[in-house]
Enzyme design. Structure first.
Site, short mmCIF file in Angstrom:
data_model
loop_
_atom_site.label_atom_id
_atom_site.label_comp_id
_atom_site.label_asym_id
_atom_site.label_seq_id
_atom_site.Cartn_x
_atom_site.Cartn_y
_atom_site.Cartn_z
N HIS A 151 0.83 -1.22 0.00
CA HIS A 151 0.00 0.00 0.00
C HIS A 151 0.85 1.25 0.00
O HIS A 151 2.06 1.22 0.25
CB HIS A 151 -0.96 0.00 1.20
CG HIS A 151 -0.30 0.00 2.54
ND1 HIS A 151 0.21 1.14 3.11
CD2 HIS A 151 -0.10 -1.01 3.43
CE1 HIS A 151 0.71 0.84 4.31
NE2 HIS A 151 0.54 -0.46 4.52
N CYS A 167 3.06 -5.18 6.56
CA CYS A 167 2.67 -4.73 5.23
C CYS A 167 3.86 -4.09 4.52
O CYS A 167 4.83 -3.68 5.16
CB CYS A 167 1.53 -3.72 5.32
SG CYS A 167 -0.06 -4.47 5.73
#
Length: 192
Positions: A151, A167
């Site tokens: 992301h 992440c």
């Protein structure tokens, strides 16, 4: 391990980046205001700048390969080339390795912190709509049924560091570029 899988050498010039060795913005950035991207592109001397590199791995074109130790993400183009992006990765205790697929894509995604993260950080909001203040940034690629994503970030200064809960973070400009190249079902190989 990754050194035995691939060799990366920076090209001096590339037609894919309009004849420049510097990372260039993508022509279409999803309609976001130009001022939003002005401070988010990596500078030409930045070790996290997006660039075209030689790729000697055996992965098929369209595959994403992530080296958490190098803090680099590679999008395999084929013909011995890949696009290299700088990334932020999981801090100690939150790194992982394996193979996933892109199961969902979202523009300006909303964020609901997982229960485990809320136990560690009870100060976090329970839900945050997409937007400039959202920690998932401009785009998110969801990895299988896991809680992990590739992301964007509203903290571009963290790119190149081990700071996340697992992440993979990118600058908003870079995640928009990768998002445009990536299809559902794309294979993602994460190496330590």
């Amino acid at each position: 391990m990754i050194r035995s899988v691939l060799t990366v050498v920076v090209f001096a010039c590339s037609a894919a980046f309009a004849g420049s060795s510097q990372a260039q913005p993508v022509a279409s950035l999803g309609g976001e205001p130009a001022s939003f991207f002005g401070s988010l592109f990596s500078g030409p001397s930045s070790p996290t700048a997006r660039r075209l590199v030689v790729w000697s791995g055996a992965q098929r074109p369209g595959t994403i390969v992530i080296s958490t130790s190098q803090r680099r993400l590679y999008y395999v183009l084929g013909n011995g080339q890949a696009i290299q992006y700088g990334i932020g990765v999981g801090r100690p205790g939150f790194t992982w390795a394996g193979t996933k697929t892109v199961s969902m894509k979202r523009e300006w995604p909303a964020w609901t912190p997982p229960a485990a993260m809320l136990r560690r950080r009870p100060d976090l909001p329970r839900y945050m709509p997409g937007g400039l203040d959202n920690p998932l940034g401009a785009r998110a690629l969801y990895l299988g049924s896991s809680m992990y994503r590739i992301h964007g970030s509203n903290e571009p200064q963290t790119i190149g560091y081990a700071v996340s809960s697992g992440c993979i973070r990118m600058t908003n400009a870079d995640v928009i570029d990768l998002y445009g190249r990536t299809r559902l079902g794309t294979k993602v190989v994460v190496l330590r």
